[in-house]
Design an enzyme around this catalytic site. Structure first.
Site, mmCIF file in Angstrom:
data_model
loop_
_atom_site.group_PDB
_atom_site.id
_atom_site.type_symbol
_atom_site.label_atom_id
_atom_site.label_comp_id
_atom_site.label_asym_id
_atom_site.label_seq_id
_atom_site.Cartn_x
_atom_site.Cartn_y
_atom_site.Cartn_z
ATOM 1 C CB CYS A 58 8.352 11.691 -8.100
ATOM 2 S SG CYS A 58 8.037 11.173 -6.402
ATOM 3 C CD GLU B 7 -0.675 -8.904 -3.417
ATOM 4 O OE1 GLU B 7 -0.802 -8.939 -4.652
ATOM 5 O OE2 GLU B 7 -1.368 -9.604 -2.643
#
Length: 384
Positions: free
Chosen positions: A356, A202
């Site tokens: 994160c 992709e």
């Protein structure tokens, strides 16, 4: 049972598991069913036992299943990590299993290298196009003088180009080129020829579209298969997938491909500790087989490859800003792609980005840019 704001959080059961969790949270500033944005609101009676038995994997999966909610998961994660729950939240069996696997097997071998692409990077370009900025950079921006995500990503790309001292006509290798962010910027603004490699189909497809008409070649290839000779080498946000068993091979590959007077820039997330470990939730759902290098890992492996370290910069706190900007984009544009995904995927990405951000805010992780040469003569002055 899933969260439903119309019903409200669950009346907390008086169980041993709940009392243990409350004791672990004591002093962190996080309250169960509290009113603060970073407080946990519990919607399932088995939440406590699940987390105690499964650690961070159970916590993340419970969120994906709607067992708990929190308005600011980033702040929750930051507080828990500063409180010292990061390592305690992983069960001993999880840590042991990963170390056994990584000890006996090369989890990032050429045969396994494409696993992370299929699990994460190939999930859907429509999702990443809405989450990222127009540069399609999927790595930390440089916020020193930036006010927006787009400005920060352009500044990061230009900083890397300046550190590499790019000049028209140079041949540049981009290891882990993603959607072609650096390749496009360097070719368009610095007149260089770029070969970019990625393991994601992709990414390769979109990168070729974005770089059409520029002197850029995008290859679907593993770094260990590379041949040729390059004036400059760059690797942004890819080293996290290399794995400790392959660090020396990685740096030896760069040394073999780099011109005698060339420069190599490594941009990577880094760990404060030299341990071979991975969070089980992230390993299963986001970056399979990923592991963060420490400063010692990088220094030792690059030394074995006879590369000379010219500069080392840490701007880890900038990743907090970058991740929160991605989260804002993701939330704003989710409705545009919601028919192609499910609610579990939405919660998975929100959890990933938020945790994160909190980890970088707590300085639990770092972001390093390291510049190497093969020992070329003269002084190197790194731009900031």
């Amino acid at each position: 049972m899933t969260s439903d704001p119309r019903i409200g959080p669950l009346a907390l059961p008086d169980t041993r598991a709940r009392r243990v969790v409350e004791k672990l949270l004591d002093g962190s500033g996080v309250t169960l069913n509290g009113d603060a944005p970073h407080d946990l609101r519990i919607f399932h009676p088995d939440f406590f036992s699940r987390v105690l038995h499964q650690g961070t994997l159970g916590l993340g999966e419970a969120y994906m299943d709607g067992w708990w909610e929190c308005d600011r998961i980033d702040e929750l994660a930051c507080r828990l990590l500063r409180h010292g729950l990061g390592e305690r939240a992983r069960t001993p069996s999880e840590r042991l299993m990963y170390r056994l696997q990584s000890g006996f097997f090369n989890l990032q071998s050429k045969a396994r290298a494409y696993i992370v692409a299929e699990a994460h990077y190939d999930l859907g370009n429509d999702l990443f196009e809405r989450m990222l900025d127009p540069t399609m950079c999927y790595s930390c921006g440089y916020w020193k003088d930036a006010a927006t995500l787009h400005q920060a990503q352009l500044a990061k790309l230009e900083l890397a180009c300046r550190k590499l001292e790019l000049a028209p006509g140079m041949r540049v290798l981009d290891i882990g080129c993603g959607w072609g962010s650096f390749a496009e910027h360097a070719a368009r603004h610095h007149g260089v020829e770029v070969t970019g490699i990625t393991i994601s189909r992709e990414q390769a497809e979109l990168a070729r579209q974005r770089c059409a008409g520029l002197p850029v070649e995008i290859l679907l290839q593993d770094y260990r298969e590379l041949e040729g000779h390059y004036d400059r080498v760059v690797s942004i946000g890819m080293f996290e997938h290399v794995g400790h068993r392959n660090y020396e091979t990685y740096f030896q590959t760069v040394e073999r491909l780099l011109a005698e007077d060339g420069l190599f820039l490594l941009h990577t997330i880094g760990s404060n500790r030299s341990v071979v470990s991975a969070d089980p939730w992230f390993n299963r759902y986001i970056f399979p087989n990923g592991v963060l290098p420490s400063a010692m890992h990088i220094a030792k492996a690059s030394e074995q490859a006879h590369l000379m370290m010219e500069d080392w910069q840490n701007f880890g706190p900038d990743y907090d800003h970058t991740l929160m900007a991605w989260l804002a984009n993701f939330d704003t544009h989710w409705h545009e792609i919601a028919p192609h995904y499910n609610e579990r995927t939405r919660r998975m990405f929100r959890y990933y980005l938020s945790v994160c951000a909190g980890a970088f805010r707590a300085r639990h992780m770092q972001l390093w840019q390291v510049v190497y040469s093969r020992g070329r003569p003269g002084r190197y002055d790194a731009p900031r």
